[in-house]
Enzyme design. Structure first.
Site, short mmCIF file in Angstrom:
data_model
loop_
_atom_site.label_atom_id
_atom_site.label_comp_id
_atom_site.label_asym_id
_atom_site.label_seq_id
_atom_site.Cartn_x
_atom_site.Cartn_y
_atom_site.Cartn_z
N SER A 1 0.75 -1.00 -0.42
CA SER A 1 0.15 -0.45 -0.26
C SER A 1 1.06 1.70 -0.30
O SER A 1 0.25 2.46 0.18
CB SER A 1 -0.79 0.00 1.41
OG SER A 1 -0.83 0.51 2.26
N THR B 1 -1.39 2.56 3.80
CA THR B 1 -0.93 4.36 4.20
C THR B 1 0.17 4.38 5.63
O THR B 1 -0.02 3.74 6.76
CB THR B 1 -1.73 4.96 4.66
OG1 THR B 1 -2.43 5.29 3.39
CG2 THR B 1 -1.86 6.40 4.61
N THR C 1 1.33 6.66 0.49
CA THR C 1 0.60 5.72 0.11
C THR C 1 0.51 5.08 -1.41
O THR C 1 0.56 6.67 -2.05
CB THR C 1 -0.86 6.15 0.41
OG1 THR C 1 -1.86 4.78 0.52
CG2 THR C 1 -1.96 7.16 0.39
N ARG D 1 -8.07 8.65 -9.82
CA ARG D 1 -8.53 9.38 -8.36
C ARG D 1 -7.65 9.31 -6.90
O ARG D 1 -6.61 8.76 -6.84
CB ARG D 1 -9.21 7.54 -7.35
CG ARG D 1 -9.31 7.98 -5.84
CD ARG D 1 -8.86 7.44 -5.18
NE ARG D 1 -9.11 6.86 -3.96
CZ ARG D 1 -8.20 6.82 -2.25
NH1 ARG D 1 -7.58 6.97 -2.43
NH2 ARG D 1 -9.07 7.25 -1.66
N THR E 1 -5.16 6.75 8.29
CA THR E 1 -5.17 5.69 7.46
C THR E 1 -6.77 5.65 7.36
O THR E 1 -7.92 5.95 8.00
CB THR E 1 -4.25 4.81 8.09
OG1 THR E 1 -4.62 3.72 7.58
CG2 THR E 1 -4.74 4.43 9.48
N GLY E 2 -6.92 4.94 6.44
CA GLY E 2 -7.60 4.45 6.18
C GLY E 2 -8.84 4.75 4.70
O GLY E 2 -7.74 5.38 4.07
N1 GLY Z 1 -5.86 6.68 2.76
C1 GLY Z 1 -5.52 6.41 1.88
C2 GLY Z 1 -6.32 6.59 0.58
O1 GLY Z 1 -7.46 6.03 1.02
O2 GLY Z 1 -6.22 6.53 -0.55
#
Ligand code: GLY
Length: 321
Positions: A81, A183, A201, A211, A234-235
């Site tokens: 990630s 992340t 990330t 995106r 994070t998330g």
């Molecule tokens: N937290 C990383 C993302 O949503 O790209």
């Protein structure tokens, strides 16, 4: 409004706090001064934290420590990630996001970046060597090339294999939950109590091309205010973006909440807005005294805290079990 849980569990250090029936945003932070220097990061990053701490102990700045620690995570091909080996978007492109903030409140960020191994270093260059805060896409890559960053294929055998497997069904359901970590966010405090932070990330696996999540957005994926504290997220970035989570955590600390209370309040803001089912968000925070805290939407989020005397992985308390 949500119902507050009556007690926020101790994270194992001297951060146990009670929040019974009171508004966390107005509670005074009475925590003791902690051991300096200190590094905390989202998830399990023992080696990366150690690299950051060693950098600080060698006399480098708190910003150097953050860059060193996150570069190490970006180099780790086993982390699917972040950086090299990060999982691609649904068209097979690895696109990276990162940002960094220093003790003076300066910030740098890159997003939708392809082919550059160390987005955190490029974010720092944007902060220090340009009049801007954020460069994106082809422009960010062009700047990286101009200042000598090599263009690289960041895919690995594992990331290619995972993508080939995903393509068999190509189910478009970008999701970050407890099985699907993402992340690295890292915060540091030096011997003088100066704070810095960074985050990096490859974003949500198999996302739409183009995106961008929370991680490169100052105030969403990261915020540092050297007078009060720092936070990182994070998330699932969309949930963090909608609530400008890291800024919110720091603002709550500025109003007197402890790091743990502030992280919890920021998660509860997401809960209050709804549309969080099956998704994960976790925050970690550090205040000006070096006290730390964390909280997540769903259980399973952990974070790494490193000082000269110890380096531990701690489980964050969560809204959902
Ligand atoms: N937290 C990383 C993302 O949503 O790209």
């Amino acid at each position: 409004m949500h119902n507050r849980r009556s007690f926020i569990k101790s994270t194992g250090l001297a951060t146990a706090i009670t929040a019974i029936g009171c508004n966390a945003s107005t509670q005074k932070n009475t925590s003791k001064i902690q051991e300096y220097p200190k590094i905390i990061s989202t998830w399990k990053h023992l080696e990366d934290n150690k690299a950051a701490l060693d950098e600080l102990l060698s006399g480098s700045s708190v910003l150097d420590a953050i860059e060193t620690g996150i570069r190490m995570a970006e180099n780790n091909a086993e982390d699917l990630s972040v950086g090299v080996g990060g999982l691609p978007d649904r068209d097979g492109n690895i696109t990276l996001d990162a940002c960094i903030m220093d003790s003076a409140g300066k910030a740098g960020s890159v997003s939708f970046l392809q082919g550059i191994r160390h987005p955190i270093s490029l974010a720092r260059k944007v902060m220090e060597n340009t009049p801007h805060v954020m460069l994106t896409g082809a422009g960010a890559q062009q700047y990286a090339r101009e200042i000598g960053f090599p263009l690289e294929d960041l895919s690995t055998v594992e990331s290619n294999k995972a993508f080939a497997e995903w393509k068999k069904k190509s189910i478009y359901k970008p999701k970050i939950n407890i099985e699907n970590h993402d992340t690295v966010g890292m915060l540091a405090i030096d011997n003088n109590g100066n704070l810095a932070g960074g985050c990096s990330t490859s974003g949500v696996a198999y996302k739409m091309h183009g995106r961008v999540g929370d991680s490169p957005i100052i105030g969403a994926g990261l915020f540092v205010d050297n007078d009060y504290g720092a936070a990182t997220a994070t998330g699932m970035g969309e949930l963090v973006l909608r609530t400008l989570g890291s800024f919110l955590v720091v603002e709550l600390m500025r109003q007197g909440a402890t790091p743990a209370e502030a992280c919890k309040d920021a998660v509860m803001r997401i809960v209050d807005k709804g549309n969080y089912q099956d998704l994960q968000v976790g925050y970690v925070a550090m205040d000006k005294q070096g006290n730390t805290g964390a909280y997540s939407l769903v259980s399973g989020f952990n974070y790494t805290e490193t000082t000269k005397s110890d380096s531990v992985i701690l489980d964050a308390d969560s809204y959902l079990d």
